[in-house]
Scaffold this motif. Structure first.
Motif, PDB file in Angstrom:
ATOM      1  N   THR A 165       0.845  -1.201   0.000  1.00 18.81           N
ATOM      2  CA  THR A 165       0.000   0.000   0.000  1.00 18.81           C
ATOM      3  C   THR A 165       0.875   1.245   0.000  1.00 18.81           C
ATOM      4  O   THR A 165       1.764   1.374   0.844  1.00 18.81           O
ATOM      5  CB  THR A 165      -0.922   0.006   1.237  1.00 18.81           C
ATOM      6  N   PRO A 166       0.663   2.164  -0.921  1.00 15.09           N
ATOM      7  CA  PRO A 166       1.490   3.389  -0.930  1.00 15.09           C
ATOM      8  C   PRO A 166       1.168   4.274   0.266  1.00 15.09           C
ATOM      9  O   PRO A 166       0.105   4.177   0.881  1.00 15.09           O
ATOM     10  CB  PRO A 166       1.099   4.063  -2.256  1.00 15.09           C
ATOM     11  N   MET A 167       2.116   5.132   0.592  1.00 18.62           N
ATOM     12  CA  MET A 167       1.937   6.032   1.728  1.00 18.62           C
ATOM     13  C   MET A 167       0.931   7.124   1.387  1.00 18.62           C
ATOM     14  O   MET A 167       0.912   7.637   0.264  1.00 18.62           O
ATOM     15  CB  MET A 167       3.281   6.663   2.119  1.00 18.62           C
ATOM     16  N   ASP A 168       0.117   7.476   2.373  1.00 16.36           N
ATOM     17  CA  ASP A 168      -0.822   8.568   2.170  1.00 16.36           C
ATOM     18  C   ASP A 168      -0.137   9.902   2.471  1.00 16.36           C
ATOM     19  O   ASP A 168       1.073   9.969   2.712  1.00 16.36           O
ATOM     20  CB  ASP A 168      -2.065   8.378   3.040  1.00 16.36           C
ATOM     21  N   GLY A 169      -0.916  10.978   2.439  1.00 17.81           N
ATOM     22  CA  GLY A 169      -0.348  12.304   2.638  1.00 17.81           C
ATOM     23  C   GLY A 169       0.274  12.487   4.008  1.00 17.81           C
ATOM     24  O   GLY A 169       1.373  13.054   4.136  1.00 17.81           O
ATOM     25  N   TYR A 170      -0.378  11.999   5.048  1.00 20.27           N
ATOM     26  CA  TYR A 170       0.148  12.176   6.409  1.00 20.27           C
ATOM     27  C   TYR A 170       1.451  11.401   6.593  1.00 20.27           C
ATOM     28  O   TYR A 170       2.411  11.911   7.181  1.00 20.27           O
ATOM     29  CB  TYR A 170      -0.885  11.737   7.431  1.00 20.27           C
ATOM     30  N   VAL A 171       1.497  10.164   6.090  1.00 17.67           N
ATOM     31  CA  VAL A 171       2.711   9.355   6.244  1.00 17.67           C
ATOM     32  C   VAL A 171       3.868   9.983   5.465  1.00 17.67           C
ATOM     33  O   VAL A 171       5.017  10.017   5.929  1.00 17.67           O
ATOM     34  CB  VAL A 171       2.446   7.911   5.790  1.00 17.67           C
ATOM     35  N   ASN A 172       3.569  10.494   4.271  1.00 21.34           N
ATOM     36  CA  ASN A 172       4.606  11.180   3.507  1.00 21.34           C
ATOM     37  C   ASN A 172       5.134  12.396   4.253  1.00 21.34           C
ATOM     38  O   ASN A 172       6.338  12.675   4.255  1.00 21.34           O
ATOM     39  CB  ASN A 172       4.058  11.616   2.142  1.00 21.34           C
ATOM     40  N   TYR A 173       4.212  13.121   4.866  1.00 20.55           N
ATOM     41  CA  TYR A 173       4.620  14.301   5.633  1.00 20.55           C
ATOM     42  C   TYR A 173       5.505  13.908   6.805  1.00 20.55           C
ATOM     43  O   TYR A 173       6.544  14.534   7.056  1.00 20.55           O
ATOM     44  CB  TYR A 173       3.375  15.040   6.116  1.00 20.55           C
ATOM     45  N   ARG A 174       5.115  12.869   7.565  1.00 20.86           N
ATOM     46  CA  ARG A 174       5.928  12.432   8.699  1.00 20.86           C
ATOM     47  C   ARG A 174       7.300  11.936   8.231  1.00 20.86           C
ATOM     48  O   ARG A 174       8.319  12.190   8.877  1.00 20.86           O
ATOM     49  CB  ARG A 174       5.203  11.310   9.457  1.00 20.86           C
ATOM     50  N   TYR A 175       7.324  11.226   7.101  1.00 19.36           N
ATOM     51  CA  TYR A 175       8.599  10.730   6.579  1.00 19.36           C
ATOM     52  C   TYR A 175       9.522  11.891   6.219  1.00 19.36           C
ATOM     53  O   TYR A 175      10.723  11.873   6.532  1.00 19.36           O
ATOM     54  CB  TYR A 175       8.335   9.840   5.360  1.00 19.36           C
ATOM     55  N   TYR A 176       8.974  12.907   5.577  1.00 18.68           N
ATOM     56  CA  TYR A 176       9.772  14.076   5.207  1.00 18.68           C
ATOM     57  C   TYR A 176      10.275  14.820   6.445  1.00 18.68           C
ATOM     58  O   TYR A 176      11.443  15.212   6.522  1.00 18.68           O
ATOM     59  CB  TYR A 176       8.953  15.015   4.328  1.00 18.68           C
ATOM     60  N   MET A 177       9.393  15.004   7.442  1.00 16.96           N
ATOM     61  CA  MET A 177       9.790  15.732   8.639  1.00 16.96           C
ATOM     62  C   MET A 177      10.843  14.963   9.436  1.00 16.96           C
ATOM     63  O   MET A 177      11.768  15.566   9.999  1.00 16.96           O
ATOM     64  CB  MET A 177       8.564  16.014   9.511  1.00 16.96           C
ATOM     65  N   ASP A 178      10.717  13.639   9.487  1.00 21.29           N
ATOM     66  CA  ASP A 178      11.733  12.836  10.188  1.00 21.29           C
ATOM     67  C   ASP A 178      13.088  12.946   9.502  1.00 21.29           C
ATOM     68  O   ASP A 178      14.125  13.107  10.170  1.00 21.29           O
ATOM     69  CB  ASP A 178      11.289  11.381  10.270  1.00 21.29           C
ATOM     70  N   ASN A 179      13.090  12.878   8.173  1.00 22.90           N
ATOM     71  CA  ASN A 179      14.353  13.016   7.446  1.00 22.90           C
ATOM     72  C   ASN A 179      14.939  14.411   7.619  1.00 22.90           C
ATOM     73  O   ASN A 179      16.163  14.575   7.735  1.00 22.90           O
ATOM     74  CB  ASN A 179      14.146  12.728   5.958  1.00 22.90           C
ATOM     75  N   TRP A 180      14.081  15.416   7.643  1.00 21.02           N
ATOM     76  CA  TRP A 180      14.574  16.779   7.839  1.00 21.02           C
ATOM     77  C   TRP A 180      15.177  16.954   9.232  1.00 21.02           C
ATOM     78  O   TRP A 180      16.215  17.604   9.387  1.00 21.02           O
ATOM     79  CB  TRP A 180      13.432  17.760   7.636  1.00 21.02           C
ATOM     80  N   ALA A 181      14.541  16.348  10.240  1.00 21.36           N
ATOM     81  CA  ALA A 181      15.078  16.441  11.597  1.00 21.36           C
ATOM     82  C   ALA A 181      16.427  15.733  11.697  1.00 21.36           C
ATOM     83  O   ALA A 181      17.366  16.236  12.340  1.00 21.36           O
ATOM     84  CB  ALA A 181      14.085  15.845  12.589  1.00 21.36           C
ATOM     85  N   MET A 182      16.550  14.561  11.067  1.00 21.38           N
ATOM     86  CA  MET A 182      17.836  13.860  11.089  1.00 21.38           C
ATOM     87  C   MET A 182      18.901  14.653  10.345  1.00 21.38           C
ATOM     88  O   MET A 182      20.064  14.688  10.751  1.00 21.38           O
ATOM     89  CB  MET A 182      17.682  12.462  10.485  1.00 21.38           C
ATOM     90  N   TYR A 183      18.519  15.317   9.267  1.00 23.44           N
ATOM     91  CA  TYR A 183      19.484  16.136   8.530  1.00 23.44           C
ATOM     92  C   TYR A 183      19.971  17.299   9.388  1.00 23.44           C
ATOM     93  O   TYR A 183      21.160  17.645   9.366  1.00 23.44           O
ATOM     94  CB  TYR A 183      18.848  16.647   7.242  1.00 23.44           C
ATOM     95  N   GLN A 184      19.066  17.901  10.151  1.00 22.58           N
ATOM     96  CA  GLN A 184      19.469  18.998  11.029  1.00 22.58           C
ATOM     97  C   GLN A 184      20.450  18.508  12.102  1.00 22.58           C
ATOM     98  O   GLN A 184      21.369  19.227  12.491  1.00 22.58           O
ATOM     99  CB  GLN A 184      18.235  19.617  11.686  1.00 22.58           C
ATOM    100  N   ASN A 185      20.240  17.305  12.588  1.00 28.03           N
ATOM    101  CA  ASN A 185      21.154  16.757  13.604  1.00 28.03           C
ATOM    102  C   ASN A 185      22.507  16.380  13.016  1.00 28.03           C
ATOM    103  O   ASN A 185      23.524  16.414  13.715  1.00 28.03           O
ATOM    104  CB  ASN A 185      20.525  15.541  14.277  1.00 28.03           C
ATOM    105  N   ASP A 186      22.519  16.004  11.727  1.00 29.03           N
ATOM    106  CA  ASP A 186      23.761  15.551  11.107  1.00 29.03           C
ATOM    107  C   ASP A 186      24.574  16.688  10.505  1.00 29.03           C
ATOM    108  O   ASP A 186      25.656  16.435   9.952  1.00 29.03           O
ATOM    109  CB  ASP A 186      23.461  14.521  10.006  1.00 29.03           C
ATOM    110  N   ARG A 187      24.097  17.897  10.598  1.00 34.70           N
ATOM    111  CA  ARG A 187      24.834  19.001   9.980  1.00 34.70           C
ATOM    112  C   ARG A 187      26.148  19.288  10.677  1.00 34.70           C
ATOM    113  O   ARG A 187      27.110  19.735  10.050  1.00 34.70           O
ATOM    114  CB  ARG A 187      23.981  20.277   9.999  1.00 34.70           C
TER     115      ARG A 187
END
Length: 201
Positions: free
Chosen positions: A152-174
Motif C-alpha cells: 500500500t502506498p503512503m498517504d499524505g500524512y505518512v509522507n509528511y511524517r517521513y519528510y519531517m523525520d528526514n529533515w530532523a535527522m538532517y538537522q542533527n547531522d549538519r
C-alpha cells in the motif's frame, strides 16, 4: 420641420447643461465589515455613463466623475452601496466606504438513509432497519495484512511524517557524522560483559 428644430434646440440645451458639470477626481478606500484592510477587486462604476474602475489590492480606487453622478459600489459577498457625487469647491474628493456583508441563510437539510420519511417510518414499524454485515475473518489474515502494509502506498500524512523525520535527522547531522553504536568500544565491552554474566548463570 418645426419638430426637428425643437429637437435640435433641446439637444443643444442638454449638451450645454452637461458641459456645465464640473469634473471631479473621485478617490477613496473601500473597507470590509469589521476590517481595517481594504477590499480588493471591488467594482466602482457609473451605470448611466458606462465607465468605472476596480479597487487595487489595498482597496484604493480613483476615477474621474461628474457632479451628480450616481456611483455604484458592488462586490461579491457584500451589499451594493450607492454614492452621489456632490458639488464641492475643489476638483478632488476622497471618500471612505464600508461594505456590509450580504449573508444568506440556507434551510436545514436532513440527510437520511431512506428516500422519504414515510418509508423510514414503515421500516421502523416493521423493524426492517439496515444491519451492518459481520466482518469477514479472511480479511484479517496476518499474512494478508502484512502484504497490504508492504504494497500500500503512503498517504499524505505518512509522507509528511517521513519528510519531517528526514529533515530532523538532517538537522542533527549538519554538525558532525551520525554516531554508529557498533564502533563504540564501550558498547562492545558491555556486550561481552553481558555474555560472561549469562554464562555464569
Amino acid at each position: 420641420m418645426l419638430i426637428l428644430c425643437l429637437g435640435l434646440l433641446f439637444s443643444a440645451q442638454n449638451t450645454q447643461a452637461q458641459g456645465k458639470k464640473r469634473v471631479i477626481q473621485l478617490s477613496g478606500i473601500i473597507l470590509g465589515e469589521d476590517s481595517v484592510a481594504g477590499v480588493p477587486g471591488v467594482n466602482v462604476y457609473v451605470p448611466k455613463a458606462g465607465r468605472g474602475t476596480s479597487t487595487n489590492r489595498v482597496g484604493y480606487f480613483s476615477m474621474p466623475t461628474l457632479v451628480g453622478d450616481e456611483i455604484v459600489i458592488s462586490a461579491v459577498g457584500f451589499e451594493k452601496q450607492y454614492y452621489r457625487v456632490p458639488d464641492t469647491e475643489g476638483d478632488n474628493l476622497t471618500i471612505l466606504v464600508e461594505l456590509i456583508s450580504d449573508t444568506t441563510f440556507l434551510e436545514t437539510v436532513e440527510i437520511m438513509p431512506f428516500p422519504t420519511e414515510e418509508i423510514f417510518k414503515e421500516a421502523v414499524l416493521a423493524l426492517n432497519l439496515p444491519v451492518s454485515e459481520d466482518v469477514n475473518s479472511q480479511n484479517l489474515n496476518d499474512e494478508l495484512l502484512a502484504l497490504m502494509m508492504q504494497t500500500t502506498p503512503m498517504d499524505g500524512y505518512v509522507n509528511y511524517r517521513y519528510y519531517m523525520d528526514n529533515w530532523a535527522m538532517y538537522q542533527n547531522d549538519r554538525f558532525g557524522p551520525r554516531p554508529n553504536p557498533l564502533l563504540n568500544p564501550f558498547n562492545w565491552a558491555r556486550f561481552f560483559k553481558g555474555l560472561k554474566n549469562k554464562k555464569k548463570d
